[in-house]
Design a protein around this motif. Structure first.
Motif, PDB file in Angstrom:
ATOM      1  N   LEU A 185       0.832  -1.266   0.077  1.00 13.93           N
ATOM      2  CA  LEU A 185      -0.138  -0.184   0.073  1.00 13.93           C
ATOM      3  C   LEU A 185       0.846   1.281  -0.017  1.00 13.93           C
ATOM      4  O   LEU A 185       1.746   1.879   0.650  1.00 13.93           O
ATOM      5  N   SER A 186       0.984   2.018  -0.777  1.00 15.75           N
ATOM      6  CA  SER A 186       1.695   3.307  -1.265  1.00 15.75           C
ATOM      7  C   SER A 186       1.652   4.124   0.208  1.00 15.75           C
ATOM      8  O   SER A 186       0.237   4.708  -0.264  1.00 15.75           O
ATOM      9  N   PRO A 187       2.041   5.017   0.402  1.00 10.97           N
ATOM     10  CA  PRO A 187       2.154   5.701   1.218  1.00 10.97           C
ATOM     11  C   PRO A 187       1.447   7.305   0.779  1.00 10.97           C
ATOM     12  O   PRO A 187       1.013   7.636   1.191  1.00 10.97           O
ATOM     13  N   ARG A 188       1.495   6.757  -0.435  1.00  9.65           N
ATOM     14  CA  ARG A 188       1.405   8.812  -1.295  1.00  9.65           C
ATOM     15  C   ARG A 188      -0.646   8.545  -1.331  1.00  9.65           C
ATOM     16  O   ARG A 188      -0.590   9.392  -1.409  1.00  9.65           O
ATOM     17  N   TYR A 189      -1.171   7.313  -0.902  1.00 16.52           N
ATOM     18  CA  TYR A 189      -2.655   7.436  -0.995  1.00 16.52           C
ATOM     19  C   TYR A 189      -2.670   7.047   0.867  1.00 16.52           C
ATOM     20  O   TYR A 189      -3.948   8.001   0.803  1.00 16.52           O
ATOM     21  N   LEU A 190      -2.338   6.536   1.380  1.00 22.55           N
ATOM     22  CA  LEU A 190      -2.219   7.006   2.837  1.00 22.55           C
ATOM     23  C   LEU A 190      -2.173   8.713   3.142  1.00 22.55           C
ATOM     24  O   LEU A 190      -3.172   9.329   4.179  1.00 22.55           O
ATOM     25  N   ALA A 191      -1.172   9.787   2.441  1.00 24.10           N
ATOM     26  CA  ALA A 191      -0.750  10.802   3.775  1.00 24.10           C
ATOM     27  C   ALA A 191      -1.663  11.327   3.083  1.00 24.10           C
ATOM     28  O   ALA A 191      -1.909  12.206   4.239  1.00 24.10           O
ATOM     29  N   PRO A 192      -2.686  11.298   1.941  1.00 26.44           N
ATOM     30  CA  PRO A 192      -4.014  12.384   1.928  1.00 26.44           C
ATOM     31  C   PRO A 192      -4.857  11.997   3.511  1.00 26.44           C
ATOM     32  O   PRO A 192      -5.326  13.212   3.216  1.00 26.44           O
ATOM     33  N   LEU A 193      -4.856  10.655   3.650  1.00 26.84           N
ATOM     34  CA  LEU A 193      -5.902  10.463   4.549  1.00 26.84           C
ATOM     35  C   LEU A 193      -5.964  10.930   5.185  1.00 26.84           C
ATOM     36  O   LEU A 193      -6.224  11.067   6.724  1.00 26.84           O
ATOM     37  N   VAL A 194      -4.694  10.483   6.089  1.00 21.94           N
ATOM     38  CA  VAL A 194      -4.030  11.084   7.505  1.00 21.94           C
ATOM     39  C   VAL A 194      -3.860  12.586   7.605  1.00 21.94           C
ATOM     40  O   VAL A 194      -4.474  12.955   8.875  1.00 21.94           O
ATOM     41  N   LYS A 195      -3.877  13.302   6.739  1.00 20.66           N
ATOM     42  CA  LYS A 195      -3.828  15.049   6.343  1.00 20.66           C
ATOM     43  C   LYS A 195      -5.197  15.024   7.249  1.00 20.66           C
ATOM     44  O   LYS A 195      -6.004  16.170   7.111  1.00 20.66           O
ATOM     45  N   GLU A 196      -6.855  14.510   5.900  1.00 18.01           N
ATOM     46  CA  GLU A 196      -7.366  14.777   6.126  1.00 18.01           C
ATOM     47  C   GLU A 196      -7.961  14.829   7.319  1.00 18.01           C
ATOM     48  O   GLU A 196      -9.741  15.061   8.166  1.00 18.01           O
ATOM     49  N   MET A 197      -7.277  13.013   8.068  1.00 16.71           N
ATOM     50  CA  MET A 197      -7.931  13.007   9.346  1.00 16.71           C
ATOM     51  C   MET A 197      -8.109  13.685  11.213  1.00 16.71           C
ATOM     52  O   MET A 197      -8.287  13.598  11.452  1.00 16.71           O
ATOM     53  N   GLU A 198      -6.890  14.725  10.209  1.00 17.08           N
ATOM     54  CA  GLU A 198      -6.224  15.713  11.927  1.00 17.08           C
ATOM     55  C   GLU A 198      -6.825  16.323  11.330  1.00 17.08           C
ATOM     56  O   GLU A 198      -6.544  16.897  12.997  1.00 17.08           O
ATOM     57  N   LYS A 199      -7.960  16.380  10.509  1.00 13.75           N
ATOM     58  CA  LYS A 199      -8.547  18.061  11.313  1.00 13.75           C
ATOM     59  C   LYS A 199     -10.047  17.090  11.541  1.00 13.75           C
ATOM     60  O   LYS A 199     -10.970  18.416  12.010  1.00 13.75           O
ATOM     61  N   LEU A 200     -10.431  16.447  12.135  1.00 17.65           N
ATOM     62  CA  LEU A 200     -11.541  15.751  12.355  1.00 17.65           C
ATOM     63  C   LEU A 200     -11.818  15.489  13.760  1.00 17.65           C
ATOM     64  O   LEU A 200     -10.425  15.346  14.664  1.00 17.65           O
ATOM     65  N   PRO A 201     -13.297  15.849  14.076  1.00 15.48           N
ATOM     66  CA  PRO A 201     -12.760  15.467  15.674  1.00 15.48           C
ATOM     67  C   PRO A 201     -12.177  14.044  16.166  1.00 15.48           C
ATOM     68  O   PRO A 201     -12.317  13.305  15.458  1.00 15.48           O
ATOM     69  N   SER A 202     -12.136  13.275  17.284  1.00 14.18           N
ATOM     70  CA  SER A 202     -11.281  12.186  17.661  1.00 14.18           C
ATOM     71  C   SER A 202     -13.125  11.190  17.523  1.00 14.18           C
ATOM     72  O   SER A 202     -12.900   9.731  17.195  1.00 14.18           O
ATOM     73  N   SER A 203     -14.363  12.174  17.786  1.00  7.94           N
ATOM     74  CA  SER A 203     -15.071  11.426  18.009  1.00  7.94           C
ATOM     75  C   SER A 203     -15.821  10.639  16.399  1.00  7.94           C
ATOM     76  O   SER A 203     -16.230   9.516  16.158  1.00  7.94           O
ATOM     77  N   HIS A 204     -15.235  11.520  15.442  1.00  9.93           N
ATOM     78  CA  HIS A 204     -15.487  10.716  13.826  1.00  9.93           C
ATOM     79  C   HIS A 204     -14.044   9.727  13.634  1.00  9.93           C
ATOM     80  O   HIS A 204     -14.191   9.253  12.522  1.00  9.93           O
ATOM     81  N   LEU A 205     -13.381   9.848  14.347  1.00 14.33           N
ATOM     82  CA  LEU A 205     -12.163   8.804  13.413  1.00 14.33           C
ATOM     83  C   LEU A 205     -11.798   7.246  13.459  1.00 14.33           C
ATOM     84  O   LEU A 205     -11.512   6.732  12.679  1.00 14.33           O
ATOM     85  N   LYS A 206     -12.807   7.399  14.577  1.00 14.73           N
ATOM     86  CA  LYS A 206     -12.667   5.378  15.177  1.00 14.73           C
ATOM     87  C   LYS A 206     -13.207   4.549  13.804  1.00 14.73           C
ATOM     88  O   LYS A 206     -13.004   3.884  13.688  1.00 14.73           O
ATOM     89  N   GLN A 207     -14.995   4.903  13.415  1.00 15.55           N
ATOM     90  CA  GLN A 207     -15.810   4.446  12.330  1.00 15.55           C
ATOM     91  C   GLN A 207     -14.580   4.119  10.945  1.00 15.55           C
ATOM     92  O   GLN A 207     -13.680   3.443  10.555  1.00 15.55           O
ATOM     93  N   ILE A 208     -13.316   5.529  10.995  1.00 15.32           N
ATOM     94  CA  ILE A 208     -12.321   5.482   9.463  1.00 15.32           C
ATOM     95  C   ILE A 208     -11.740   4.691   9.705  1.00 15.32           C
ATOM     96  O   ILE A 208     -10.966   3.512   8.901  1.00 15.32           O
ATOM     97  N   GLN A 209     -10.408   4.321  11.079  1.00 20.97           N
ATOM     98  CA  GLN A 209      -9.426   3.421  11.363  1.00 20.97           C
ATOM     99  C   GLN A 209     -10.354   1.855  11.503  1.00 20.97           C
ATOM    100  O   GLN A 209      -9.361   1.541  11.085  1.00 20.97           O
ATOM    101  N   GLU A 210     -11.584   2.357  11.861  1.00 18.82           N
ATOM    102  CA  GLU A 210     -11.819   0.510  12.301  1.00 18.82           C
ATOM    103  C   GLU A 210     -12.216  -0.038  10.228  1.00 18.82           C
ATOM    104  O   GLU A 210     -11.848  -1.398   9.851  1.00 18.82           O
TER     105      GLU A 210
END
Length: 344
Positions: A185-210
């Motif tokens: 899994l290339s990091p170039r796909y993960l990096a944009p996801l990480v940057k968008e997740m950093e903008k979200l409150p913790s309550s909305h992260l669990k489902q994405i991470q799962e």
């Protein structure tokens, strides 16, 4: 700014900067030259130009910095001498400070030991600037690659930046990091996801991470990145809409329904447009007040002896009255009317 120990002659020798650029470029009309060879020879010449350009701008930045700092030391002229120096050489102020910033970045990387002088030759100009503006961890990765002899372009800087973003983030589940580390899994796909997740409150992260932990593949990561982006847009815009803030509604429940119906993008766009509309209305009101105030002042300062000014005021009444009329096309067949009801 820390001083570097190398003398001008030593650095120049290390950089191996040519004093004159002279290339034997391939003849575009020579059909005997294979296309691959033709492109390779042009690429080689282009890379030399990029190195020359980078090194030249670094030294120009150092020269410009010296001129500026010398004038600061004297404390006279309020920058006139520096500006005159630029004018004589037809350099704009923005260009000058861009080169000074480049020189500062180069000196910082060299002084902190992040980069060896001889490795600068391996950078394109844009890649060097991007490296200088990156996080220290990314600078270290890029510098190590350059010192290993790798050619560094903006693409390499982005790849290493993505790698660091993906592998260092605590938001990425361990098994997903393993996928990125082993290359599945290339990091170039993960990096944009990480940057968008950093903008979200913790309550909305669990489902994405799962979801990404359960399906660590490119398609899932792309889909989750899009969803996280829309979610961030929704939350940011909704928090700014006064109509929503003053209403008795549950934003989280509205969000859950939008997710269930797969219309989050539409909901996010709606609240974003609502934010823009409220801002436009606020600006419209202040502008309308200003138009009315200026019209009243001009009416007092003029009289019947100024018929043309009075005619202009009469024409502008459509914009200064409580009901504003604006045609939507040149024929004036379609007119929008807005009635302003305000409390003083």
């Amino acid at each position: 700014m820390a001083e570097i120990s190398e003398t001008t002659a030593e650095i120049t020798a290390a950089l191996e900067t040519p004093t004159d650029l002279e290339f034997t470029l391939p003849d575009p009309e020579d059909e005997e030259i294979e296309e691959n060879e033709f492109q390779q020879r042009l690429d080689e010449a282009w890379l030399v130009c990029e190195r020359f350009d980078l090194q030249t701008d670094i030294w120009r930045g150092r020269i410009l910095r010296a001129v500026r700092d010398r004038e600061k030391q004297g404390g006279e002229g309020r920058g006139k001498g520096f500006l005159n120096w630029l004018k004589e050489r037809e350099i704009s102020k923005s260009q000058a400070y861009s080169m000074i910033q480049l020189a500062n970045s180069a000196d910082t990387l060299l002084a902190e030991g992040q980069l060896q002088v001889s490795s600068i030759n391996n950078f394109s100009k844009r890649a060097f600037v991007e490296t200088a503006n990156s996080d220290p961890e990314v600078q270290k990765l890029v510098s190590e690659a350059a010192e290993g002899g790798d050619r560094i372009t903006r693409r390499e800087v982005k790849e290493l930046s993505d790698q660091w973003t993906a592998m260092s983030s605590e938001l990425v589940p361990p098994n997903v990091k393993e996928q990125a580390e082993n290359g599945s899994l290339s990091p170039r796909y993960l990096a944009p996801l990480v940057k968008e997740m950093e903008k979200l409150p913790s309550s909305h992260l669990k489902q994405i991470q799962e979801e990404v932990e359960e399906n660590p593949d490119v398609d899932t990561v792309k889909q989750l990145t899009s969803e996280a982006k829309n979610l961030s847009k929704y939350l940011d815009a909704a928090a700014q809409v006064q109509a929503i803030y003053n209403a008795d509604l549950d934003l989280e429940m509205a969000l859950e329904e939008a997710l269930r119906l797969d219309c989050l993008n539409t909901a996010a766009d709606l609240v974003k447009q609502a934010t823009s509309l409220e801002q436009i209305m606020a600006k419209l009101y202040t502008t309308w007040k200003r138009v009315g105030s200026l019209a009243d002042r001009l009416y007092v300062e003029t009289g019947a002896s100024n018929p043309h000014l009075r005619s202009m005021l009469s024409a502008l009444e459509k914009l200064s009255n409580d009901t504003i009329e604006v045609p939507l096309d040149d024929s004036s067949d379609r007119v929008v009317r807005l009635k302003i009801i305000h409390n003083e």
